[in-house]
Design an enzyme around this catalytic site. Structure first.
Site, PDB file in Angstrom:
ATOM      1  N   SER A 125       0.969  -1.064  -0.107  1.00  0.00           N
ATOM      2  CA  SER A 125       0.031   0.128  -0.044  1.00  0.00           C
ATOM      3  C   SER A 125       0.866   1.234  -0.098  1.00  0.00           C
ATOM      4  O   SER A 125       1.771   1.417   0.459  1.00  0.00           O
ATOM      5  CB  SER A 125      -0.723  -0.028   1.161  1.00  0.00           C
ATOM      6  N   TYR A 160      -1.027  -0.824  10.533  1.00  0.00           N
ATOM      7  CA  TYR A 160      -1.496  -1.506   9.405  1.00  0.00           C
ATOM      8  C   TYR A 160      -0.126  -1.093   8.257  1.00  0.00           C
ATOM      9  O   TYR A 160       0.332  -2.234   7.675  1.00  0.00           O
ATOM     10  CB  TYR A 160      -2.947  -0.860   8.838  1.00  0.00           C
ATOM     11  N   LYS A 173       2.376  -3.785   6.488  1.00  0.00           N
ATOM     12  CA  LYS A 173       2.626  -3.907   5.133  1.00  0.00           C
ATOM     13  C   LYS A 173       4.366  -3.777   4.808  1.00  0.00           C
ATOM     14  O   LYS A 173       4.931  -4.665   4.014  1.00  0.00           O
ATOM     15  CB  LYS A 173       1.957  -3.003   4.346  1.00  0.00           C
ATOM     16  N   LEU A 197     -13.149   6.952   1.896  1.00  0.00           N
ATOM     17  CA  LEU A 197     -14.079   8.070   1.466  1.00  0.00           C
ATOM     18  C   LEU A 197     -15.312   7.559   0.287  1.00  0.00           C
ATOM     19  O   LEU A 197     -16.455   8.019   0.424  1.00  0.00           O
ATOM     20  CB  LEU A 197     -13.235   9.327   0.580  1.00  0.00           C
ATOM     21  N   ARG A 250      -6.072  12.587  -3.214  1.00  0.00           N
ATOM     22  CA  ARG A 250      -5.714  11.637  -3.170  1.00  0.00           C
ATOM     23  C   ARG A 250      -5.599  11.032  -4.652  1.00  0.00           C
ATOM     24  O   ARG A 250      -6.232  11.532  -5.554  1.00  0.00           O
ATOM     25  CB  ARG A 250      -6.499  10.451  -2.594  1.00  0.00           C
TER      26      ARG A 250
HETATM   27  P1  NAD Z   1     -10.953  -7.144   1.452  1.00  0.00           P
HETATM   28  O1  NAD Z   1     -10.895  -7.241   2.813  1.00  0.00           O
HETATM   29  O2  NAD Z   1     -11.910  -6.859   0.665  1.00  0.00           O
HETATM   30  O3  NAD Z   1     -10.388  -8.717   1.055  1.00  0.00           O
HETATM   31  C1  NAD Z   1      -9.524  -9.288   1.712  1.00  0.00           C
HETATM   32  C2  NAD Z   1     -10.021 -10.733   1.688  1.00  0.00           C
HETATM   33  O4  NAD Z   1      -9.149 -11.603   2.404  1.00  0.00           O
HETATM   34  C3  NAD Z   1     -11.441 -10.896   2.298  1.00  0.00           C
HETATM   35  O5  NAD Z   1     -12.098 -11.811   1.425  1.00  0.00           O
HETATM   36  C4  NAD Z   1     -11.031 -11.616   3.655  1.00  0.00           C
HETATM   37  O6  NAD Z   1     -11.860 -12.515   3.806  1.00  0.00           O
HETATM   38  C5  NAD Z   1      -9.881 -12.423   3.163  1.00  0.00           C
HETATM   39  N1  NAD Z   1      -8.694 -12.783   4.074  1.00  0.00           N
HETATM   40  C6  NAD Z   1      -8.444 -12.093   5.197  1.00  0.00           C
HETATM   41  N2  NAD Z   1      -7.649 -12.712   5.969  1.00  0.00           N
HETATM   42  C7  NAD Z   1      -7.478 -13.800   5.698  1.00  0.00           C
HETATM   43  C8  NAD Z   1      -6.898 -15.090   6.271  1.00  0.00           C
HETATM   44  N3  NAD Z   1      -6.109 -14.900   7.069  1.00  0.00           N
HETATM   45  N4  NAD Z   1      -7.105 -16.228   5.365  1.00  0.00           N
HETATM   46  C9  NAD Z   1      -7.940 -16.115   4.194  1.00  0.00           C
HETATM   47  N5  NAD Z   1      -8.418 -14.989   3.877  1.00  0.00           N
HETATM   48  C10 NAD Z   1      -8.251 -13.905   4.609  1.00  0.00           C
HETATM   49  O7  NAD Z   1      -9.846  -6.208   1.053  1.00  0.00           O
HETATM   50  P2  NAD Z   1      -9.236  -5.566  -0.394  1.00  0.00           P
HETATM   51  O8  NAD Z   1      -9.572  -4.242  -0.415  1.00  0.00           O
HETATM   52  O9  NAD Z   1      -9.750  -6.326  -1.467  1.00  0.00           O
HETATM   53  O10 NAD Z   1      -7.750  -5.567  -0.244  1.00  0.00           O
HETATM   54  C11 NAD Z   1      -6.800  -6.530  -0.701  1.00  0.00           C
HETATM   55  C12 NAD Z   1      -5.540  -6.375  -0.020  1.00  0.00           C
HETATM   56  O11 NAD Z   1      -4.964  -5.176  -1.060  1.00  0.00           O
HETATM   57  C13 NAD Z   1      -5.087  -6.357   1.392  1.00  0.00           C
HETATM   58  O12 NAD Z   1      -4.075  -6.917   1.542  1.00  0.00           O
HETATM   59  C14 NAD Z   1      -5.085  -4.814   1.334  1.00  0.00           C
HETATM   60  O13 NAD Z   1      -4.284  -4.501   2.711  1.00  0.00           O
HETATM   61  C15 NAD Z   1      -4.383  -4.374   0.107  1.00  0.00           C
HETATM   62  N6  NAD Z   1      -4.643  -3.075   0.187  1.00  0.00           N
HETATM   63  C16 NAD Z   1      -5.903  -2.562  -0.053  1.00  0.00           C
HETATM   64  C17 NAD Z   1      -6.135  -1.128  -0.430  1.00  0.00           C
HETATM   65  C18 NAD Z   1      -7.772  -0.738  -0.717  1.00  0.00           C
HETATM   66  O14 NAD Z   1      -8.015   0.602  -0.259  1.00  0.00           O
HETATM   67  N7  NAD Z   1      -8.814  -1.499  -0.601  1.00  0.00           N
HETATM   68  C19 NAD Z   1      -5.374  -0.266  -0.527  1.00  0.00           C
HETATM   69  C20 NAD Z   1      -4.103  -0.784  -0.510  1.00  0.00           C
HETATM   70  C21 NAD Z   1      -3.830  -1.956  -0.179  1.00  0.00           C
HETATM   71  C1  UD1 Z   2      -6.844   5.066   3.803  1.00  0.00           C
HETATM   72  C2  UD1 Z   2      -5.844   4.542   4.951  1.00  0.00           C
HETATM   73  C3  UD1 Z   2      -4.641   4.141   4.308  1.00  0.00           C
HETATM   74  C4  UD1 Z   2      -5.055   2.996   3.108  1.00  0.00           C
HETATM   75  C5  UD1 Z   2      -5.880   3.893   1.973  1.00  0.00           C
HETATM   76  C6  UD1 Z   2      -6.506   2.675   1.176  1.00  0.00           C
HETATM   77  C7  UD1 Z   2      -6.331   5.725   6.885  1.00  0.00           C
HETATM   78  C8  UD1 Z   2      -5.804   6.689   7.761  1.00  0.00           C
HETATM   79  N1  UD1 Z   2      -5.613   5.523   5.994  1.00  0.00           N
HETATM   80  O1  UD1 Z   2      -6.070   6.332   3.353  1.00  0.00           O
HETATM   81  O2  UD1 Z   2      -3.852   3.354   5.185  1.00  0.00           O
HETATM   82  O3  UD1 Z   2      -3.698   2.583   2.469  1.00  0.00           O
HETATM   83  O4  UD1 Z   2      -7.164   4.350   3.008  1.00  0.00           O
HETATM   84  O5  UD1 Z   2      -7.305   3.144   0.373  1.00  0.00           O
HETATM   85  O6  UD1 Z   2      -7.486   5.322   7.058  1.00  0.00           O
HETATM   86  N2  UD1 Z   2     -12.184  11.464   4.088  1.00  0.00           N
HETATM   87  C9  UD1 Z   2     -13.197  12.330   4.556  1.00  0.00           C
HETATM   88  N3  UD1 Z   2     -14.606  11.942   4.986  1.00  0.00           N
HETATM   89  C10 UD1 Z   2     -14.430  10.509   5.185  1.00  0.00           C
HETATM   90  C11 UD1 Z   2     -13.394   9.718   4.790  1.00  0.00           C
HETATM   91  C12 UD1 Z   2     -12.209  10.094   4.095  1.00  0.00           C
HETATM   92  O7  UD1 Z   2     -13.095  13.516   4.476  1.00  0.00           O
HETATM   93  O8  UD1 Z   2     -15.365  10.049   5.805  1.00  0.00           O
HETATM   94  C13 UD1 Z   2     -10.934  12.045   3.403  1.00  0.00           C
HETATM   95  C14 UD1 Z   2      -9.657  11.722   4.235  1.00  0.00           C
HETATM   96  O9  UD1 Z   2      -9.349  12.715   5.222  1.00  0.00           O
HETATM   97  C15 UD1 Z   2      -8.602  11.943   2.848  1.00  0.00           C
HETATM   98  C16 UD1 Z   2      -9.774  11.373   1.623  1.00  0.00           C
HETATM   99  O10 UD1 Z   2     -10.964  11.514   2.293  1.00  0.00           O
HETATM  100  O11 UD1 Z   2      -8.395  13.121   2.583  1.00  0.00           O
HETATM  101  C17 UD1 Z   2      -9.514   9.912   1.405  1.00  0.00           C
HETATM  102  O12 UD1 Z   2      -9.566   9.066   2.600  1.00  0.00           O
HETATM  103  P1  UD1 Z   2      -9.555   7.468   2.607  1.00  0.00           P
HETATM  104  O13 UD1 Z   2     -10.536   7.041   1.512  1.00  0.00           O
HETATM  105  O14 UD1 Z   2      -9.673   7.003   3.936  1.00  0.00           O
HETATM  106  O15 UD1 Z   2      -8.134   6.980   2.087  1.00  0.00           O
HETATM  107  P2  UD1 Z   2      -6.509   7.399   2.661  1.00  0.00           P
HETATM  108  O16 UD1 Z   2      -6.749   8.508   3.355  1.00  0.00           O
HETATM  109  O17 UD1 Z   2      -5.793   7.920   1.465  1.00  0.00           O
END
Ligand code: NAD
Ligand code: UD1
Length: 339
Positions: free
Chosen positions: A126, A150, A154, A201, A232
């Protein structure tokens, strides 16, 4: 024979879109998920989109026996590891849970892969690993300094992968640092379904639009950005999974450690996203300006050049596409997936 790709977390938000794209690209995804943050009905939706029901094994990546059974049964070619927990607030309240799921889980998975001679691994990192370096455009050389558990989890896995590759350079490893994934499949059948109150958001905005929440709280309007609200690099989840396909092709089992940012290179403020969503949905999004959220940075986006150069990939979809697809998913599934 189609290459078999083990997709851990394959029923989650990003994983489910990955599974669809893998099927469409001629791979055979095998899903391994413990349903800790997903619903079983995702599988039927994937089948509706692709006409193919993916194989699913229920299990936890921290369970060596369960994982080993998968590798015994299927000749896995590569692993994409989406399994893990991703809520920053929860990671501060329960660090052991986070380091167990994200760090211990990945170590167990890598150990099982090694045991079965499978050495191609893609890891979901991330942009949060960068923390706040004092500037807004991050490239892959930006120093790493995560500020919450978190992000630390990572970073720890990244470090483990760097050390593993140093000691065993026959691995093919990709560390992919996602910026802000949003959007949904254009069918409206799969999308992001956060449990409880959305921390992020885009899902919050779409739940306001559909009437599940009264109004958005905008965390600060005194940042140094175009309109004072946080900016973002939002990336459509389909562009993100296309990036993974490009990585798989580029890796092609060649020993390497590839680290890439996956984002668009653009940035959008909170209020710009609100207005784009209003336009896409035809709904008004009521909001109030609140205090800054602790730990938030004013703005960040990727420098997308390395991904373009190394894997020939760049994001194609814009903010309007992201809002339209999110809204279609939210409208068709106002309460998310059925249980
Ligand atoms: P998500 O929670 O929707 O998906 C994760 C999946 O993994 C779920 O289906 C959950 O049931 C499964 N899971 C969790 N722990 C497990 C375990 N121990 N064994 C087997 N299955 C397990 O999340 P996502 O948004 O799809 O994200 C996927 C990956 O990408 C994550 O590692 C997350 O940290 C990373 N990531 C996500 C974002 C984001 O904003 N969505 C941003 C940066 C990185
Ligand atoms: C968040 C996570 C980050 C993760 C990323 C994945 C936090 C502190 N950080 O980051 O670790 O990797 O998501 O997508 O949670 N905002 C509002 N109102 C809301 C929600 C968000 O104003 O209800 C604003 C935030 O202040 C920010 C922007 O929207 O400026 C985006 O927020 P968000 O979607 O939570 O993403 P990140 O902050 O980038």
């Amino acid at each position: 024979m189609k290459p078999k790709i083990l997709v851990t977390g394959g029923t989650g938000y990003i994983g489910s879109h990955m599974v669809v794209s893998l099927i469409e690209a001629g791979y055979e995804p095998i899903i391994f998920d413990n349903f800790s943050n997903s619903k079983r009905s995702v599988i039927g939706r994937i089948e509706q989109i692709t006409g193919h029901k993916p194989k699913l094994i229920e299990g936890d990546i921290r369970n060596e026996k369960e994982l080993s059974r998968v590798f015994e049964k299927y000749q896995i070619s590569s692993v994409i590891n989406f399994a893990g927990r991703k809520a920053v607030g929860e990671s501060e309240v329960d660090p052991l849970l986070y380091f167990s799921y994200n760090v211990e889980g990945t170590i167990v998975l890598l150990r099982v892969m090694k045991k079965f001679g499978v050495k191609e691994f893609i890891f979901s990192s991330s942009a949060t690993v960068y923390g706040d370096p004092g500037y807004d455009e991050f490239d892959e050389e930006t120093p790493l300094s995560p500020i919450n558990n978190y992000g630390q989890s990572k970073w720890m896995v990244e470090e483990i992968l760097r050390k593993l590759y140093k000691a065993e350079p026959d691995w093919s490893i990709a560390i992919l640092r996602y910026f802000n994934p949003v959007g949904a499949h254009p069918s409206g059948l799969i999308g992001e379904d956060p449990s409880g109150i959305p921390a992020n958001l885009m899902p919050f905005i779409s739940q306001v639009a559909v009437g599940r929440r009264e109004k958005l709280r905008v965390f600060g309007n005194d940042y140094d950005t175009r309109d004072g609200t946080g900016a973002r690099d939002y990336i459509h989840v389909l562009d993100l999974v296309d990036g993974h396909l490009a990585v798989l092709k580029a890796m092609n089992h060649k020993p390497q450690l590839l680290t890439l940012n996956l984002g668009t290179g653009n940035n959008t403020t909170v209020l710009e996203l609100v207005h784009a969503f209003e336009k896409a949905s035809g709904k008004t999004i009521p909001y109030e300006i609140c205090a800054r959220r602790p730990g938030d940075k004013n703005a960040c986006w990727t420098n997308p050049n390395k991904a373009k150069k190394v894997i020939g990939w760049q994001a194609k979809r814009d903010i309007n596409d992201m809002c339209i697809d999110t809204w279609r998913w939210q409208q068709k599934n106002p309460n998310g997936y059925p249980d």
